[in-house]
Write a protein that holds these residues in place. Sequence first.
Motif, PDB file in Angstrom:
ATOM      1  N   LEU A   1      -3.064  -4.015   7.336  1.00 23.24           N
ATOM      2  CA  LEU A   1      -2.095  -3.059   6.796  1.00 23.24           C
ATOM      3  C   LEU A   1      -1.224  -2.461   7.891  1.00 23.24           C
ATOM      4  O   LEU A   1      -0.018  -2.265   7.704  1.00 23.24           O
ATOM      5  N   LEU A   2      -1.815  -2.162   9.036  1.00 22.34           N
ATOM      6  CA  LEU A   2      -1.029  -1.606  10.136  1.00 22.34           C
ATOM      7  C   LEU A   2      -0.098  -2.665  10.717  1.00 22.34           C
ATOM      8  O   LEU A   2       1.024  -2.353  11.127  1.00 22.34           O
ATOM      9  N   LYS A   3      -0.552  -3.897  10.740  1.00 24.62           N
ATOM     10  CA  LYS A   3       0.316  -4.987  11.201  1.00 24.62           C
ATOM     11  C   LYS A   3       1.517  -5.114  10.272  1.00 24.62           C
ATOM     12  O   LYS A   3       2.656  -5.303  10.715  1.00 24.62           O
TER      13      LYS A   3
ATOM     14  N   GLY B   1       7.463   1.659  11.502  1.00 19.71           N
ATOM     15  CA  GLY B   1       6.819   2.223  10.321  1.00 19.71           C
ATOM     16  C   GLY B   1       5.607   3.059  10.682  1.00 19.71           C
ATOM     17  O   GLY B   1       5.329   4.079  10.052  1.00 19.71           O
ATOM     18  N   LEU B   2       4.876   2.633  11.708  1.00 26.11           N
ATOM     19  CA  LEU B   2       3.707   3.385  12.168  1.00 26.11           C
ATOM     20  C   LEU B   2       4.115   4.769  12.673  1.00 26.11           C
ATOM     21  O   LEU B   2       3.501   5.785  12.311  1.00 26.11           O
ATOM     22  N   ILE B   3       5.145   4.811  13.507  1.00 32.35           N
ATOM     23  CA  ILE B   3       5.601   6.100  14.049  1.00 32.35           C
ATOM     24  C   ILE B   3       6.118   6.991  12.918  1.00 32.35           C
ATOM     25  O   ILE B   3       5.842   8.207  12.880  1.00 32.35           O
ATOM     26  N   LYS B   4       6.854   6.419  12.000  1.00 32.31           N
ATOM     27  CA  LYS B   4       7.379   7.199  10.871  1.00 32.31           C
ATOM     28  C   LYS B   4       6.248   7.779  10.031  1.00 32.31           C
ATOM     29  O   LYS B   4       6.282   8.969   9.648  1.00 32.31           O
ATOM     30  N   LEU B   5       5.230   6.973   9.764  1.00 31.53           N
ATOM     31  CA  LEU B   5       4.089   7.444   8.982  1.00 31.53           C
ATOM     32  C   LEU B   5       3.363   8.571   9.707  1.00 31.53           C
ATOM     33  O   LEU B   5       2.988   9.577   9.091  1.00 31.53           O
ATOM     34  N   TRP B   6       3.180   8.423  10.991  1.00 31.49           N
ATOM     35  CA  TRP B   6       2.528   9.456  11.799  1.00 31.49           C
ATOM     36  C   TRP B   6       3.275  10.775  11.681  1.00 31.49           C
ATOM     37  O   TRP B   6       2.678  11.838  11.475  1.00 31.49           O
ATOM     38  N   ARG B   7       4.571  10.708  11.794  1.00 39.04           N
ATOM     39  CA  ARG B   7       5.373  11.927  11.779  1.00 39.04           C
ATOM     40  C   ARG B   7       5.516  12.543  10.374  1.00 39.04           C
ATOM     41  O   ARG B   7       5.807  13.719  10.238  1.00 39.04           O
ATOM     42  N   GLU B   8       5.286  11.752   9.340  1.00 32.96           N
ATOM     43  CA  GLU B   8       5.290  12.308   7.983  1.00 32.96           C
ATOM     44  C   GLU B   8       4.101  13.231   7.754  1.00 32.96           C
ATOM     45  O   GLU B   8       4.189  14.216   7.011  1.00 32.96           O
TER      46      GLU B   8
ATOM     47  N   ALA C   1       0.851  -1.199   0.000  1.00 33.65           N
ATOM     48  CA  ALA C   1       0.000   0.000   0.000  1.00 33.65           C
ATOM     49  C   ALA C   1       0.874   1.231   0.000  1.00 33.65           C
ATOM     50  O   ALA C   1       1.989   1.237   0.533  1.00 33.65           O
ATOM     51  N   THR C   2       0.391   2.319  -0.600  1.00 34.19           N
ATOM     52  CA  THR C   2       1.132   3.571  -0.634  1.00 34.19           C
ATOM     53  C   THR C   2       0.983   4.298   0.699  1.00 34.19           C
ATOM     54  O   THR C   2       0.106   4.002   1.513  1.00 34.19           O
ATOM     55  N   SER C   3       1.839   5.295   0.909  1.00 29.74           N
ATOM     56  CA  SER C   3       1.776   6.081   2.142  1.00 29.74           C
ATOM     57  C   SER C   3       0.432   6.775   2.284  1.00 29.74           C
ATOM     58  O   SER C   3      -0.127   6.869   3.385  1.00 29.74           O
ATOM     59  N   SER C   4      -0.106   7.277   1.178  1.00 29.35           N
ATOM     60  CA  SER C   4      -1.397   7.968   1.243  1.00 29.35           C
ATOM     61  C   SER C   4      -2.522   7.011   1.619  1.00 29.35           C
ATOM     62  O   SER C   4      -3.449   7.375   2.359  1.00 29.35           O
ATOM     63  N   GLU C   5      -2.447   5.763   1.146  1.00 32.02           N
ATOM     64  CA  GLU C   5      -3.464   4.773   1.522  1.00 32.02           C
ATOM     65  C   GLU C   5      -3.339   4.395   2.998  1.00 32.02           C
ATOM     66  O   GLU C   5      -4.348   4.225   3.698  1.00 32.02           O
ATOM     67  N   LEU C   6      -2.111   4.309   3.465  1.00 31.72           N
ATOM     68  CA  LEU C   6      -1.904   3.958   4.865  1.00 31.72           C
ATOM     69  C   LEU C   6      -2.357   5.070   5.801  1.00 31.72           C
ATOM     70  O   LEU C   6      -2.971   4.825   6.836  1.00 31.72           O
ATOM     71  N   ILE C   7      -2.048   6.306   5.438  1.00 31.04           N
ATOM     72  CA  ILE C   7      -2.453   7.406   6.310  1.00 31.04           C
ATOM     73  C   ILE C   7      -3.969   7.571   6.324  1.00 31.04           C
ATOM     74  O   ILE C   7      -4.547   8.005   7.319  1.00 31.04           O
ATOM     75  N   THR C   8      -4.615   7.201   5.222  1.00 34.05           N
ATOM     76  CA  THR C   8      -6.091   7.226   5.208  1.00 34.05           C
ATOM     77  C   THR C   8      -6.645   6.279   6.257  1.00 34.05           C
ATOM     78  O   THR C   8      -7.592   6.613   6.995  1.00 34.05           O
ATOM     79  N   VAL C   9      -6.039   5.083   6.344  1.00 28.01           N
ATOM     80  CA  VAL C   9      -6.457   4.123   7.374  1.00 28.01           C
ATOM     81  C   VAL C   9      -6.197   4.692   8.760  1.00 28.01           C
ATOM     82  O   VAL C   9      -7.067   4.652   9.651  1.00 28.01           O
ATOM     83  N   LEU C  10      -5.023   5.267   8.960  1.00 31.84           N
ATOM     84  CA  LEU C  10      -4.642   5.773  10.277  1.00 31.84           C
ATOM     85  C   LEU C  10      -5.538   6.931  10.703  1.00 31.84           C
ATOM     86  O   LEU C  10      -5.904   7.043  11.872  1.00 31.84           O
TER      87      LEU C  10
ATOM     88  N   LYS D   1      -1.079  15.150  19.209  1.00 36.61           N
ATOM     89  CA  LYS D   1      -0.086  14.510  20.072  1.00 36.61           C
ATOM     90  C   LYS D   1      -0.540  13.122  20.521  1.00 36.61           C
ATOM     91  O   LYS D   1       0.150  12.468  21.296  1.00 36.61           O
ATOM     92  N   ILE D   2      -1.697  12.691  20.014  1.00 33.39           N
ATOM     93  CA  ILE D   2      -2.262  11.404  20.427  1.00 33.39           C
ATOM     94  C   ILE D   2      -2.366  10.490  19.212  1.00 33.39           C
ATOM     95  O   ILE D   2      -2.931  10.864  18.185  1.00 33.39           O
ATOM     96  N   LEU D   3      -1.825   9.283  19.340  1.00 36.24           N
ATOM     97  CA  LEU D   3      -1.894   8.290  18.269  1.00 36.24           C
ATOM     98  C   LEU D   3      -2.568   7.030  18.784  1.00 36.24           C
ATOM     99  O   LEU D   3      -2.183   6.479  19.821  1.00 36.24           O
ATOM    100  N   TYR D   4      -3.583   6.579  18.052  1.00 36.82           N
ATOM    101  CA  TYR D   4      -4.212   5.283  18.332  1.00 36.82           C
ATOM    102  C   TYR D   4      -4.077   4.408  17.092  1.00 36.82           C
ATOM    103  O   TYR D   4      -4.285   4.870  15.960  1.00 36.82           O
ATOM    104  N   ALA D   5      -3.742   3.140  17.300  1.00 40.47           N
ATOM    105  CA  ALA D   5      -3.681   2.183  16.190  1.00 40.47           C
ATOM    106  C   ALA D   5      -3.998   0.796  16.714  1.00 40.47           C
ATOM    107  O   ALA D   5      -3.673   0.465  17.859  1.00 40.47           O
TER     108      ALA D   5
END
Length: 487
Positions: free
Chosen positions: A91-93, A99-106, A3-12, A81-85
């Motif tokens: 996809l998150l697994k 990778g989750l933290i990196k995506l969040w910070r992007e 999945a692309t970064s944009s698809e992953l961030i949509t899920v997040l 400042k709050i992340l839930y996953a």
Amino acid sequence: MIATSSELITVLRQYNPWWRNASASDLPSWRRRAFHGILTWMQEPPAPRALLLSGARQVGKTTLFLQVIQELIDNGVPPTKILYATFDHPLLKLLGLDGLIKLWREFEPESDGIEYLFLDEIQTVRDWQTWLKLQVDFEKKRRIAVTGSATPLVTEGQESGVGRWHTLRLSTLSFFEYLQLKQVNIPPLPEINSLARLFDWTPAQFATVSADAAPLVAHFHEYLLRGGFPQSVVMGSVTAAQKLLREDIVDKVLKRDMTALFGVRHILELEQVFLYLCLHGGGILDMQTLCGDLELKKPTVNNFINLLEATHLIYKLPPFGYGKEILRARYKVYLADAAISPSVLLKGNSLLEDPIALGIAVETAFFKHVFARYYSRSAGFSYWRGKSDREVDIVAEVEGRLTPFEVKYRSQHTGAGELKGLTQFCETRQAPRGYVITREMQDFSILTLEKEVNTRTGKAPIRIAKIPAPLACYWLGKTELDELPGD
């Protein structure tokens, strides 16, 4: 990456609606007792550790996380400042923790201040122990709470994780929580922060409270049928609640988690062992008979039972004693919730018409309440068997103090003649107090036996508090732990 970064961030972003100034949908206003413990740990952690919320599937762990997140935002924490996953999402697994933290910070740039991470079902991610250890050791501005539906989250990798997380174990709903969720108009009952307070009551107090508490009995019986899983509590009927419990909770653990987490391939044999435990719950497990009836080898059965305990479907209760006393003794097994057995065995309301099955359900429910109440105090739980096969159902050992409990859920009043096992235990172990859990609301009093035991202040008679099961579970599930049951 598939999945692309944009698809992953949509899920997040779907899991973090507060990033776009929206709130988590359909959050109940009612909160479990554990809510305050989680919130306190995230706001002002008493130690530099992560928080581990451990418990069976569908007991409300995710809801608790979302409620705490909403409270943090209401108290002024910036939403970004709050992340839930949840790593139940494939996809998150696949993305993993780093990778989750990196995506969040992007997409949500880092800024000064504390960060709050809430991670569901972290045990499904590879090397979660090492990652969590490094986070606690080196990322001091992060406060992390994680959940897990299996004990490997606690035991696996314990050497590298020791001192890095605090465990909060979440059982199914207590009877008091069940009443709250059902919005039952609870009668005005006195506050009891320790069952030991009952030893100071007068006969008039027992009579008044037993009359006031009479409406609890019907709700308690329905609680035994519906169970303590929040979703089953709010179902329209007992039949629907049991169907949900059987298909949506038990089956998912047996057929999905056992394969995904533990690599179990012989699911049919595992189901047979679990069904056997449903038929014999609350009793001393005869491993030889079990293996013979199911035509399975003992190591296989032992492994299955350990896995069922790891996924919080059962409790194993060892025999009381030390050294040679318990070297070859057998375990008792309780199901995690009294409604599991009637749900799996399709008993429906007929449970209430079977005195033996009903007694086992009450004993199961009561043990869960005692366990949940005193687990945080590192209590030891066991059963006791003495001479002439006399038994005590549950023995709690907290800070060197022994407190025996016996469940006698029968129509007639309980006298000294029905408490020979409890009396023998108190005599042999010099325990001046015990408890018997009764059925009738009128069977609520203090019973003083003729026997005496040695105490720190001299000789004292053995005194037994007889407490109706609905009241005992109500009080154990309502108040915060202030004192031990034997204080």
